[in-house]
Write a protein that holds these residues in place. Structure first.
Motif, PDB file in Angstrom:
ATOM      1  N   SER A   1       0.661  -1.283  -0.093  1.00  0.00           N
ATOM      2  CA  SER A   1      -0.002  -0.012  -0.125  1.00  0.00           C
ATOM      3  C   SER A   1       0.853   1.334   0.064  1.00  0.00           C
ATOM      4  O   SER A   1       1.907   1.237   0.784  1.00  0.00           O
ATOM      5  N   PHE A   2       0.460   2.037  -0.897  1.00  0.00           N
ATOM      6  CA  PHE A   2       1.460   3.279  -0.974  1.00  0.00           C
ATOM      7  C   PHE A   2       0.934   4.401  -0.496  1.00  0.00           C
ATOM      8  O   PHE A   2      -0.288   4.802  -0.858  1.00  0.00           O
ATOM      9  N   LYS A   3       1.183   4.960   0.640  1.00  0.00           N
ATOM     10  CA  LYS A   3       0.834   6.229   1.259  1.00  0.00           C
ATOM     11  C   LYS A   3       1.854   7.576   0.941  1.00  0.00           C
ATOM     12  O   LYS A   3       2.522   7.226  -0.047  1.00  0.00           O
ATOM     13  N   ALA A   4       1.308   8.650   1.524  1.00  0.00           N
ATOM     14  CA  ALA A   4       2.290   9.660   1.044  1.00  0.00           C
ATOM     15  C   ALA A   4       3.749   9.454   1.575  1.00  0.00           C
ATOM     16  O   ALA A   4       3.912   8.772   2.429  1.00  0.00           O
ATOM     17  N   PRO A   5       4.520   9.797   0.415  1.00  0.00           N
ATOM     18  CA  PRO A   5       5.774   9.289   0.600  1.00  0.00           C
ATOM     19  C   PRO A   5       6.748   9.951   1.877  1.00  0.00           C
ATOM     20  O   PRO A   5       6.336  11.166   2.182  1.00  0.00           O
ATOM     21  N   SER A   6       7.614   9.132   2.359  1.00  0.00           N
ATOM     22  CA  SER A   6       8.263   9.636   3.501  1.00  0.00           C
ATOM     23  C   SER A   6       9.407  10.454   3.057  1.00  0.00           C
ATOM     24  O   SER A   6       9.710  10.449   1.903  1.00  0.00           O
TER      25      SER A   6
ATOM     26  N   TRP B   1      11.495   4.618  -7.287  1.00  0.00           N
ATOM     27  CA  TRP B   1      12.453   3.848  -6.138  1.00  0.00           C
ATOM     28  C   TRP B   1      11.496   3.129  -5.166  1.00  0.00           C
ATOM     29  O   TRP B   1      11.868   1.911  -5.226  1.00  0.00           O
ATOM     30  N   ARG B   2      10.526   3.564  -4.521  1.00  0.00           N
ATOM     31  CA  ARG B   2       9.673   2.995  -3.688  1.00  0.00           C
ATOM     32  C   ARG B   2       8.935   1.790  -4.586  1.00  0.00           C
ATOM     33  O   ARG B   2       8.854   0.495  -3.651  1.00  0.00           O
ATOM     34  N   ILE B   3       8.461   2.077  -5.584  1.00  0.00           N
ATOM     35  CA  ILE B   3       7.662   1.268  -6.373  1.00  0.00           C
ATOM     36  C   ILE B   3       8.568  -0.066  -6.839  1.00  0.00           C
ATOM     37  O   ILE B   3       8.081  -1.052  -6.533  1.00  0.00           O
TER      38      ILE B   3
ATOM     39  N   ASN C   1      -1.869  -1.328  -3.692  1.00  0.00           N
ATOM     40  CA  ASN C   1      -3.185  -0.719  -3.188  1.00  0.00           C
ATOM     41  C   ASN C   1      -2.631   0.705  -3.411  1.00  0.00           C
ATOM     42  O   ASN C   1      -1.636   1.200  -2.590  1.00  0.00           O
ATOM     43  N   ARG C   2      -2.894   1.382  -4.509  1.00  0.00           N
ATOM     44  CA  ARG C   2      -2.345   2.730  -4.902  1.00  0.00           C
ATOM     45  C   ARG C   2      -0.923   2.198  -5.409  1.00  0.00           C
ATOM     46  O   ARG C   2      -0.454   1.216  -5.368  1.00  0.00           O
ATOM     47  N   SER C   3      -0.121   3.311  -6.054  1.00  0.00           N
ATOM     48  CA  SER C   3       0.812   3.089  -6.905  1.00  0.00           C
ATOM     49  C   SER C   3       1.597   4.143  -7.162  1.00  0.00           C
ATOM     50  O   SER C   3       1.314   5.209  -6.828  1.00  0.00           O
TER      51      SER C   3
ATOM     52  N   TYR D   1       0.886   5.640  -9.991  1.00  0.00           N
ATOM     53  CA  TYR D   1       0.159   6.414 -10.405  1.00  0.00           C
ATOM     54  C   TYR D   1      -0.258   7.603  -9.537  1.00  0.00           C
ATOM     55  O   TYR D   1      -0.619   8.525 -10.084  1.00  0.00           O
ATOM     56  N   GLU D   2      -0.112   7.409  -8.285  1.00  0.00           N
ATOM     57  CA  GLU D   2      -0.367   8.731  -7.173  1.00  0.00           C
ATOM     58  C   GLU D   2       0.507   9.694  -7.860  1.00  0.00           C
ATOM     59  O   GLU D   2       0.215  10.911  -7.612  1.00  0.00           O
ATOM     60  N   ASP D   3       1.646   9.554  -8.297  1.00  0.00           N
ATOM     61  CA  ASP D   3       2.663  10.517  -8.880  1.00  0.00           C
ATOM     62  C   ASP D   3       2.155  11.439 -10.133  1.00  0.00           C
ATOM     63  O   ASP D   3       2.888  12.296 -10.486  1.00  0.00           O
ATOM     64  N   VAL D   4       1.000  10.955 -10.752  1.00  0.00           N
ATOM     65  CA  VAL D   4       0.543  11.659 -11.625  1.00  0.00           C
ATOM     66  C   VAL D   4      -0.861  11.937 -11.448  1.00  0.00           C
ATOM     67  O   VAL D   4      -1.915  12.471 -12.199  1.00  0.00           O
ATOM     68  N   LEU D   5      -1.531  11.588 -10.232  1.00  0.00           N
ATOM     69  CA  LEU D   5      -2.716  11.841  -9.805  1.00  0.00           C
ATOM     70  C   LEU D   5      -2.672  13.075  -8.639  1.00  0.00           C
ATOM     71  O   LEU D   5      -2.767  14.270  -8.843  1.00  0.00           O
ATOM     72  N   VAL D   6      -2.628  12.456  -7.251  1.00  0.00           N
ATOM     73  CA  VAL D   6      -2.562  13.388  -6.377  1.00  0.00           C
ATOM     74  C   VAL D   6      -1.557  14.467  -6.206  1.00  0.00           C
ATOM     75  O   VAL D   6      -1.291  15.601  -6.253  1.00  0.00           O
ATOM     76  N   VAL D   7      -0.167  14.199  -6.947  1.00  0.00           N
ATOM     77  CA  VAL D   7       0.816  15.056  -7.046  1.00  0.00           C
ATOM     78  C   VAL D   7       0.545  16.000  -8.257  1.00  0.00           C
ATOM     79  O   VAL D   7       0.825  17.255  -7.918  1.00  0.00           O
ATOM     80  N   ARG D   8      -0.402  15.408  -9.161  1.00  0.00           N
ATOM     81  CA  ARG D   8      -0.896  16.690 -10.089  1.00  0.00           C
ATOM     82  C   ARG D   8      -1.765  17.556  -9.771  1.00  0.00           C
ATOM     83  O   ARG D   8      -1.875  18.732 -10.049  1.00  0.00           O
TER      84      ARG D   8
ATOM     85  N   ASN E   1      -0.519  19.852  -7.249  1.00  0.00           N
ATOM     86  CA  ASN E   1       0.635  20.611  -7.723  1.00  0.00           C
ATOM     87  C   ASN E   1       1.924  20.370  -6.857  1.00  0.00           C
ATOM     88  O   ASN E   1       2.575  21.391  -6.568  1.00  0.00           O
ATOM     89  N   LEU E   2       1.976  19.132  -6.458  1.00  0.00           N
ATOM     90  CA  LEU E   2       2.936  18.790  -5.552  1.00  0.00           C
ATOM     91  C   LEU E   2       4.434  18.979  -6.179  1.00  0.00           C
ATOM     92  O   LEU E   2       5.487  19.003  -5.714  1.00  0.00           O
ATOM     93  N   VAL E   3       4.429  18.765  -7.480  1.00  0.00           N
ATOM     94  CA  VAL E   3       5.625  19.331  -8.269  1.00  0.00           C
ATOM     95  C   VAL E   3       5.233  19.971  -9.512  1.00  0.00           C
ATOM     96  O   VAL E   3       3.848  20.015  -9.939  1.00  0.00           O
TER      97      VAL E   3
HETATM   98  P1  AMP Z   1      -5.214   5.580   2.237  1.00  0.00           P
HETATM   99  O1  AMP Z   1      -5.097   4.616   0.885  1.00  0.00           O
HETATM  100  O2  AMP Z   1      -6.828   6.100   2.310  1.00  0.00           O
HETATM  101  O3  AMP Z   1      -4.436   5.058   3.311  1.00  0.00           O
HETATM  102  O4  AMP Z   1      -4.506   7.116   1.782  1.00  0.00           O
HETATM  103  C1  AMP Z   1      -3.321   7.217   1.372  1.00  0.00           C
HETATM  104  C2  AMP Z   1      -2.993   8.515   1.157  1.00  0.00           C
HETATM  105  O5  AMP Z   1      -1.558   8.833   0.406  1.00  0.00           O
HETATM  106  C3  AMP Z   1      -3.833   9.216   0.052  1.00  0.00           C
HETATM  107  O6  AMP Z   1      -4.365  10.442   0.386  1.00  0.00           O
HETATM  108  C4  AMP Z   1      -2.928   9.412  -1.292  1.00  0.00           C
HETATM  109  O7  AMP Z   1      -3.336  10.429  -2.158  1.00  0.00           O
HETATM  110  C5  AMP Z   1      -1.580   9.455  -0.447  1.00  0.00           C
HETATM  111  N1  AMP Z   1      -0.450   9.229  -1.484  1.00  0.00           N
HETATM  112  C6  AMP Z   1      -0.022   8.046  -1.818  1.00  0.00           C
HETATM  113  N2  AMP Z   1       0.804   8.380  -2.742  1.00  0.00           N
HETATM  114  C7  AMP Z   1       1.428   9.514  -2.803  1.00  0.00           C
HETATM  115  C8  AMP Z   1       2.072  10.265  -3.327  1.00  0.00           C
HETATM  116  N3  AMP Z   1       3.165   9.643  -4.178  1.00  0.00           N
HETATM  117  N4  AMP Z   1       2.475  11.557  -3.165  1.00  0.00           N
HETATM  118  C9  AMP Z   1       1.613  12.051  -2.434  1.00  0.00           C
HETATM  119  N5  AMP Z   1       0.489  11.512  -1.713  1.00  0.00           N
HETATM  120  C10 AMP Z   1       0.315  10.332  -1.919  1.00  0.00           C
END
Ligand code: AMP
Ligand code: MG
Length: 267
Positions: free
Chosen positions: A90-95, A105-107, A121-123, A125-132, A135-137
């Motif tokens: 599962s990929f959360k906001a990056p550390s 790298w983490r992928i 579970n997320r991937s 692709y978050e780097d062109v979704l939430v990031v886009r 405007n995180l980059v």
């Molecule tokens: P959840 O899946 O509900 O535990 O939430 C995980 C959160 O991590 C979501 O809000 C994602 O948008 C966020 N997240 C995952 N990958 C990235 C990323 N590469 N950059 C910023 N946020 C991310």
């Protein structure tokens, strides 16, 4: 299932795809659940073969809006797999450490090994979704990522990993129902994140970003499927069928040995 597959010739507009579509399964909920149960047993068998063969890997990527059903899909469709041959990431906001590296790298580090089934579970692709969307980059940075991701996935498939990607498509109204259900049910409170409401306000921006993902990164070697996901049982049976077909096509084989089993005596 071809109808749900996105391809260069079959570009999609999410607005035109009905999240409540049920045209690929004519039975009812009970029949769908029975089929999923049957398929999970077959998946378990195919996974054992893949593991025994030990040469190739399988990766399923799952993306969806908040409440879209990523966790439920993993539990219902893949929950019967042997944990020993299966790796869920599962990929959360990056550390801070992850941010100190490139976004893949983490992928890459979380990819299934040969013989394993990986589920994301997320991937990336978050780097062109939430990031886009947030405007995180800068645009110049995320814009290049579609091609980078295609090249990355091509390399992975050439090295022996089969990749299939699912986008769970729900309506904005369905998301509202599911958020309300989380508010109403104390056992779901842990899943309720007030930040999801801010994300919901960006629904249209996200849908556009998903559309770009689907149309730019569905390739012959790593296709996207858009799964109508307003009905959980329909979502599960369609994902299960696609996963099943993919593994059947891989046709993993128990390895040959050169032991002569006709001649073995065990005292
Ligand atoms: P959840 O899946 O509900 O535990 O939430 C995980 C959160 O991590 C979501 O809000 C994602 O948008 C966020 N997240 C995952 N990958 C990235 C990323 N590469 N950059 C910023 N946020 C991310
Ligand atoms: Mg969440």
């Amino acid at each position: 299932m071809k109808n749900y597959r996105v391809s260069a010739e079959n570009k999609i507009s999410l607005r035109e795809l009905d999240p409540a579509d049920r045209s690929e399964f004519l039975g009812d909920k009970d029949q769908a659940e029975a089929e999923v149960k049957h398929i999970t047993r077959e998946l378990d068998d195919l996974q054992e073969r893949l593991y025994a063969e030990g040469k190739r890997a399988m990766l399923f990527v799952i993306q969806a809006p908040d409440t879209g059903g990523k966790d439920g899909t993993i539990r219902h469709v893949f929950g019967n797999l042997n944990p020993q041959g299966c790796r869920v990431a599962s990929f959360k906001a990056p550390s801070a450490t992850e941010l100190a590296h490139d976004y893949l790298w983490r992928i890459h580090a979380a990819m299934p090994r040969r013989g394993e089934i990986g589920i994301f579970n997320r991937s990336h692709y978050e780097d062109v979704l939430v990031v886009r969307v947030h405007n995180l980059v800068p645009r110049e940075v995320w814009e290049k990522r579609y091609a980078q991701i295609n090249a990355f996935e091509k390399m992975l498939t050439e090295e022996g990993t089969t990749i299939v990607k699912f986008f769970l498509h729900i309506s904005k109204e369905e998301q509202k129902e599911r958020l309300l259900a989380r508010v109403a049910d104390p056992t779901k409170h842990w899943k309720f994140n007030p930040a999801d409401l801010k994300e919901r306000a960006l629904w249209d921006e996200y849908q556009r970003a998903y559309e770009d993902v689907l149309n730019k990164t569905s390739t012959a070697y790593a296709p996207w499927y858009v799964i109508p996901a307003n009905r959980k049982w329909y979502r599960n049976v369609i994902v299960a069928r696609i996963a099943h077909q993919t593994l059947k096509d891989l046709d993993p084989q128990y390895p040959e040995t050169n032991i002569d089993f006709s001649n073995i005596a065990i005292e």
